[in-house]
Scaffold this motif. Structure first.
Motif, short mmCIF file in Angstrom:
data_model
loop_
_atom_site.label_atom_id
_atom_site.label_comp_id
_atom_site.label_asym_id
_atom_site.label_seq_id
_atom_site.Cartn_x
_atom_site.Cartn_y
_atom_site.Cartn_z
N LYS A 13 -6.78 -5.57 3.27
CA LYS A 13 -7.23 -5.42 4.66
C LYS A 13 -6.34 -4.44 5.45
CE LYS A 13 -9.22 -10.02 4.77
NZ LYS A 13 -8.71 -10.75 3.63
N GLU A 38 -8.46 2.84 -2.68
CA GLU A 38 -9.52 2.35 -1.80
C GLU A 38 -9.69 0.84 -1.96
OE1 GLU A 38 -14.25 3.15 -0.83
OE2 GLU A 38 -13.30 4.20 -2.50
N GLU A 39 -9.66 0.37 -3.19
CA GLU A 39 -9.78 -1.06 -3.46
C GLU A 39 -8.58 -1.83 -2.89
OE1 GLU A 39 -11.74 -4.44 -5.00
OE2 GLU A 39 -12.45 -2.39 -4.78
N ASP A 89 -5.91 -1.43 7.68
CA ASP A 89 -6.66 -0.67 8.67
C ASP A 89 -6.71 0.80 8.27
OD1 ASP A 89 -6.03 1.09 11.37
OD2 ASP A 89 -7.58 -0.44 11.69
N ARG A 90 -7.84 1.45 8.46
CA ARG A 90 -8.02 2.84 8.03
C ARG A 90 -7.02 3.78 8.69
NH1 ARG A 90 -7.76 5.55 4.45
NH2 ARG A 90 -8.75 7.54 4.40
N ARG A 115 -6.79 -0.94 -0.29
CA ARG A 115 -7.00 -0.97 1.17
C ARG A 115 -7.95 -2.10 1.54
NH1 ARG A 115 -7.55 4.72 0.69
NH2 ARG A 115 -9.80 4.53 0.86
N TYR A 116 -9.03 -2.23 0.79
CA TYR A 116 -10.02 -3.27 1.06
C TYR A 116 -9.45 -4.66 0.82
CZ TYR A 116 -14.09 -6.23 0.50
OH TYR A 116 -15.00 -7.26 0.60
N GLU A 117 -8.85 -4.87 -0.34
CA GLU A 117 -8.34 -6.19 -0.72
C GLU A 117 -7.21 -6.66 0.18
OE1 GLU A 117 -9.45 -8.35 -2.97
OE2 GLU A 117 -11.04 -7.07 -3.76
N TYR A 150 0.83 -1.20 0.00
CA TYR A 150 0.00 0.00 0.00
C TYR A 150 0.87 1.26 0.00
CZ TYR A 150 -3.77 3.21 0.91
OH TYR A 150 -4.68 4.26 0.80
#
Length: 140
Positions: free
Chosen positions: A120, A113-114, A122-123, A116-118, A91
């Motif tokens: 995992k 954003e994708e 943490d925000r 981050r999601y894929e 990332y």
């Protein structure tokens, strides 16, 4: 190596993430290519990496971008190749390449954003990584 039998090393997966973010807005900029080149040439994670593989990884990434479910396939390959402890590194590289030209475009933001999601991410960790990339790429 064909798309069906393509297996990526962890370093290939990191290169694929950087290439993907660069390609996301359909305008690969010189600053983004330089950021990828510098990462591969100077960072310890790429010590011993065969830079000739960049072309092959780039072709795989490009081919997958042209397929309907190619992004899902790319993330599957990346997750299969990349140890979980390198997800934040991936990332961080994506953020650095996205920020390299001094502007973030909507397709880049959506792909980040994708990612981050894929992966995992943490925000809170993502925000810190993003802030670091922004700080490294400020001009004035």
């Amino acid at each position: 190596m064909t798309l069906d039998t393509a297996t990526l090393s962890p370093q290939d997966a990191l290169v694929a993430i950087m290439i993907a973010i660069s390609m996301s807005d359909e305008n690969v900029r010189t600053a983004e290519l330089v950021a990828i080149e510098q990462a591969v040439n100077y960072l310890p994670i790429f010590a011993g990496y065969d830079v000739d593989r960049i072309k092959k990884v780039s072709q795989i990434t490009t081919d997958l971008f042209e397929e309907e479910d190619g992004l899902d396939a790319l993330f599957g390959m990346i997750r299969a190749a990349l140890p979980e402890h390198l997800y934040e590194t991936a990332y961080a590289f994506a953020c650095d390449v996205a920020a390299a030209d001094g502007a973030l475009y909507q397709p880049e933001l959506r792909l980040l954003e994708e990612i981050r999601y894929e992966l995992k991410i943490d925000r809170l960790h993502a925000a810190a990584i993003e802030r670091g990339a922004r700080a490294r790429h400020l001009t004035n």
